[in-house]
Design a protein around this motif. Structure first.
Motif, PDB file in Angstrom:
ATOM      1  N   VAL A 187      10.325  -6.411   3.837  1.00 32.94           N
ATOM      2  CA  VAL A 187      10.797  -5.211   3.143  1.00 32.94           C
ATOM      3  C   VAL A 187      10.184  -5.241   1.752  1.00 32.94           C
ATOM      4  O   VAL A 187      10.426  -6.175   0.977  1.00 32.94           O
ATOM      5  CB  VAL A 187      12.343  -5.162   3.055  1.00 32.94           C
ATOM      6  CG1 VAL A 187      12.792  -3.831   2.459  1.00 32.94           C
ATOM      7  CG2 VAL A 187      12.973  -5.387   4.422  1.00 32.94           C
ATOM      8  N   ILE A 188       9.370  -4.216   1.478  1.00 36.55           N
ATOM      9  CA  ILE A 188       8.654  -4.153   0.199  1.00 36.55           C
ATOM     10  C   ILE A 188       9.305  -3.021  -0.589  1.00 36.55           C
ATOM     11  O   ILE A 188       9.245  -1.844  -0.186  1.00 36.55           O
ATOM     12  CB  ILE A 188       7.146  -3.880   0.452  1.00 36.55           C
ATOM     13  CG1 ILE A 188       6.542  -5.028   1.285  1.00 36.55           C
ATOM     14  CG2 ILE A 188       6.394  -3.734  -0.870  1.00 36.55           C
ATOM     15  CD1 ILE A 188       6.560  -4.852   2.754  1.00 36.55           C
ATOM     16  N   ARG A 189       9.977  -3.381  -1.707  1.00 34.66           N
ATOM     17  CA  ARG A 189      10.726  -2.367  -2.471  1.00 34.66           C
ATOM     18  C   ARG A 189      10.096  -2.210  -3.845  1.00 34.66           C
ATOM     19  O   ARG A 189       9.796  -3.206  -4.505  1.00 34.66           O
ATOM     20  CB  ARG A 189      12.193  -2.791  -2.652  1.00 34.66           C
ATOM     21  CG  ARG A 189      12.992  -2.816  -1.382  1.00 34.66           C
ATOM     22  CD  ARG A 189      14.475  -3.051  -1.672  1.00 34.66           C
ATOM     23  NE  ARG A 189      15.239  -3.150  -0.440  1.00 34.66           N
ATOM     24  CZ  ARG A 189      15.434  -4.291   0.228  1.00 34.66           C
ATOM     25  NH1 ARG A 189      14.950  -5.426  -0.235  1.00 34.66           N
ATOM     26  NH2 ARG A 189      16.126  -4.293   1.355  1.00 34.66           N
ATOM     27  N   LYS A 190       9.942  -0.954  -4.282  1.00 32.62           N
ATOM     28  CA  LYS A 190       9.354  -0.683  -5.595  1.00 32.62           C
ATOM     29  C   LYS A 190      10.161  -1.364  -6.690  1.00 32.62           C
ATOM     30  O   LYS A 190      11.371  -1.146  -6.791  1.00 32.62           O
ATOM     31  CB  LYS A 190       9.354   0.836  -5.825  1.00 32.62           C
ATOM     32  CG  LYS A 190       8.086   1.343  -6.450  1.00 32.62           C
ATOM     33  CD  LYS A 190       8.023   2.850  -6.420  1.00 32.62           C
ATOM     34  CE  LYS A 190       6.792   3.319  -5.683  1.00 32.62           C
ATOM     35  NZ  LYS A 190       6.752   4.741  -5.433  1.00 32.62           N
ATOM     36  N   GLY A 191       9.510  -2.212  -7.466  1.00 30.50           N
ATOM     37  CA  GLY A 191      10.171  -2.875  -8.595  1.00 30.50           C
ATOM     38  C   GLY A 191      11.148  -3.954  -8.202  1.00 30.50           C
ATOM     39  O   GLY A 191      11.818  -4.539  -9.057  1.00 30.50           O
ATOM     40  N   LYS A 192      11.267  -4.256  -6.896  1.00 36.66           N
ATOM     41  CA  LYS A 192      12.275  -5.239  -6.473  1.00 36.66           C
ATOM     42  C   LYS A 192      11.695  -6.353  -5.620  1.00 36.66           C
ATOM     43  O   LYS A 192      12.428  -7.119  -4.993  1.00 36.66           O
ATOM     44  CB  LYS A 192      13.401  -4.533  -5.708  1.00 36.66           C
ATOM     45  CG  LYS A 192      14.210  -3.629  -6.610  1.00 36.66           C
ATOM     46  CD  LYS A 192      15.494  -3.195  -5.950  1.00 36.66           C
ATOM     47  CE  LYS A 192      16.285  -2.280  -6.860  1.00 36.66           C
ATOM     48  NZ  LYS A 192      16.888  -1.160  -6.168  1.00 36.66           N
ATOM     49  N   HIS A 251       0.837  -1.211   0.000  1.00 37.76           N
ATOM     50  CA  HIS A 251       0.000   0.000   0.000  1.00 37.76           C
ATOM     51  C   HIS A 251       0.874   1.264   0.000  1.00 37.76           C
ATOM     52  O   HIS A 251       0.642   2.182  -0.782  1.00 37.76           O
ATOM     53  CB  HIS A 251      -0.925   0.015   1.226  1.00 37.76           C
ATOM     54  CG  HIS A 251      -1.511   1.363   1.478  1.00 37.76           C
ATOM     55  ND1 HIS A 251      -2.658   1.806   0.855  1.00 37.76           N
ATOM     56  CD2 HIS A 251      -1.067   2.408   2.245  1.00 37.76           C
ATOM     57  CE1 HIS A 251      -2.903   3.050   1.237  1.00 37.76           C
ATOM     58  NE2 HIS A 251      -1.951   3.443   2.085  1.00 37.76           N
ATOM     59  N   PHE A 252       1.875   1.299   0.848  1.00 36.41           N
ATOM     60  CA  PHE A 252       2.682   2.534   0.961  1.00 36.41           C
ATOM     61  C   PHE A 252       3.475   2.812  -0.310  1.00 36.41           C
ATOM     62  O   PHE A 252       3.526   3.953  -0.774  1.00 36.41           O
ATOM     63  CB  PHE A 252       3.615   2.459   2.179  1.00 36.41           C
ATOM     64  CG  PHE A 252       2.883   2.612   3.484  1.00 36.41           C
ATOM     65  CD1 PHE A 252       2.293   3.821   3.820  1.00 36.41           C
ATOM     66  CD2 PHE A 252       2.771   1.547   4.368  1.00 36.41           C
ATOM     67  CE1 PHE A 252       1.601   3.977   5.028  1.00 36.41           C
ATOM     68  CE2 PHE A 252       2.089   1.686   5.569  1.00 36.41           C
ATOM     69  CZ  PHE A 252       1.501   2.897   5.898  1.00 36.41           C
ATOM     70  N   ILE A 253       4.078   1.766  -0.896  1.00 33.91           N
ATOM     71  CA  ILE A 253       4.901   2.052  -2.097  1.00 33.91           C
ATOM     72  C   ILE A 253       4.016   2.332  -3.324  1.00 33.91           C
ATOM     73  O   ILE A 253       4.447   3.010  -4.242  1.00 33.91           O
ATOM     74  CB  ILE A 253       5.946   0.947  -2.406  1.00 33.91           C
ATOM     75  CG1 ILE A 253       5.284  -0.399  -2.665  1.00 33.91           C
ATOM     76  CG2 ILE A 253       7.012   0.858  -1.319  1.00 33.91           C
ATOM     77  CD1 ILE A 253       6.153  -1.335  -3.480  1.00 33.91           C
ATOM     78  N   GLU A 254       2.787   1.802  -3.300  1.00 33.66           N
ATOM     79  CA  GLU A 254       1.905   2.069  -4.456  1.00 33.66           C
ATOM     80  C   GLU A 254       1.150   3.388  -4.320  1.00 33.66           C
ATOM     81  O   GLU A 254       0.715   3.967  -5.310  1.00 33.66           O
ATOM     82  CB  GLU A 254       0.904   0.907  -4.639  1.00 33.66           C
ATOM     83  CG  GLU A 254       1.593  -0.349  -5.173  1.00 33.66           C
ATOM     84  CD  GLU A 254       0.636  -1.482  -5.508  1.00 33.66           C
ATOM     85  OE1 GLU A 254      -0.558  -1.392  -5.134  1.00 33.66           O
ATOM     86  OE2 GLU A 254       1.097  -2.456  -6.134  1.00 33.66           O
ATOM     87  N   THR A 255       0.979   3.862  -3.116  1.00 38.70           N
ATOM     88  CA  THR A 255       0.177   5.073  -2.893  1.00 38.70           C
ATOM     89  C   THR A 255       1.015   6.349  -3.036  1.00 38.70           C
ATOM     90  O   THR A 255       0.526   7.371  -3.509  1.00 38.70           O
ATOM     91  CB  THR A 255      -0.474   5.021  -1.490  1.00 38.70           C
ATOM     92  OG1 THR A 255      -1.222   3.816  -1.402  1.00 38.70           O
ATOM     93  CG2 THR A 255      -1.376   6.215  -1.236  1.00 38.70           C
TER      94      THR A 255
END
Ligand SMILES: O=c1[nH]c(=O)c2[nH]c(=O)[nH]c2[nH]1
Length: 302
Positions: free
Chosen positions: A134-139, A87-91
């Motif tokens: 750990v949720i990383r954009k594109g990774k 949610h945080f990296i997509e928002t």
């Protein structure tokens, strides 16, 4: 000149409780968690230039935890952590990574008159189920699952001898001793490509936790331990074998000492060696033994 080398910020100790009510059976199931959210990204100017336009308030992060807990399942914790972080990296376009920690506390269903009670629970120990994602954009998503605070003791079936003896050594070798530790065990999953991949693995998370817990206790109980080091290594190997999707397993084990007490000053009372019955549990110092075990690399073909 100074510059930001690394930065993250967020809300820690967000306490959340969720109840699930089964209308048909009347059975209720509860989950209590403590959540930490730490975000990373293009936030340096908030530190260097007092630029709050890049700041998602930590208060909003706390609110988000509550809303996501209402909208989605909170179990398994690996899934909830991944939902929250995604949610945080997509928002927020400038947020590139979310570090989510979910500590799940024990509420074990009561057995009353031999039957599981539909809505009453008790805290059977300080042990927690901990997940760090750990949720990383594109990774993708990296997850470490674990058991923390499982206090165990065996009154025999543990030895420690053959260690270095020199002018600093006073510890006698023993072939029978008390072994007690507070288990901190973790297993790191292969990187998930994203939330959908985590969702596909849902049944694996509880199974791995149950397996790791059972292996820890069975190995601890059944092995005639030559040392904490060797026993924890065996536990790691068994968990790697039981959960193919896991890349590494780690343990951090305090050696909680119980000292013999010489009571011969009292009427010649025998209380050492084979006569030892009354011991003095030590608060500290304690040994602290740590290891991370990975799968062996296959030997390259020549
Ligand atoms: O299992 C043990 N490992 C050690 O490294 C150690 N050191 C020590 O004093 N007692 C123990 N026990």
């Amino acid at each position: 000149m100074a510059s930001v080398a690394s930065a993250r910020y967020g809300k820690d100790n967000v306490r959340v409780y969720k109840v699930e009510r089964n209308a048909e059976t009347g059975v209720q199931t509860v989950t209590e968690m403590t959540v930490c959210v730490l975000l990373e990204g293009a936030i340096d100017t908030s530190y260097t230039k007092a630029d709050n336009s890049v700041v998602v308030a930590t208060d909003s992060m706390k609110n988000t935890v509550y809303i996501k807990a209402k909208e989605h399942p909170v179990t398994p914790p690996e899934l909830f952590a991944s939902i929250l972080g995604t949610h945080f990296i997509e928002t927020y376009p400038h947020i590139t990574a979310a570090n989510i920690k979910v500590v799940t506390h024990r509420w074990t269903r009561m057995t009353i008159d031999g039957k599981p009670h539909p809505h009453s629970f008790y805290r059977d120990g300080a042990e927690t189920r901990d997940v760090e994602a750990v949720i990383r954009k594109g990774k993708g998503i990296d997850i470490r699952s674990g058991i923390v605070g499982l206090l165990v003791l065996k009154s025999t079936g543990s030895q420690f001898h053959g260690f270095v003896r020199d002018e600093y050594t006073t510890l006698p070798e023993v072939w029978d001793r008390i072994l007690s530790t507070d288990v901190d065990c973790g297993w790191s999953w292969k990187t998930f490509s994203g939330l959908d991949a985590v969702k596909e693995s849902i049944p694996k998370f509880d199974k791995a936790w149950e397996g790791a817990r059972a292996i820890t206790m069975k190995t601890f109980a059944e092995e005639d331990s030559p040392s904490v080091q060797n026993t924890m290594y065996k536990m790691c190997g068994s968990i790697l074998e039981a959960v193919p999707e896991v890349e590494t397993v780690n343990y951090s084990l305090p050696n909680k000492h119980y000292f013999e007490i010489d009571l011969s000053w009292h009427k010649g009372t025998k209380n050492t060696g084979k006569d030892a019955e009354v011991y003095a549990p030590q608060s500290g110092p304690n040994g602290l033994i740590q290891v991370t075990v990975a799968r062996s690399q296959a030997a390259p073909k020549l």
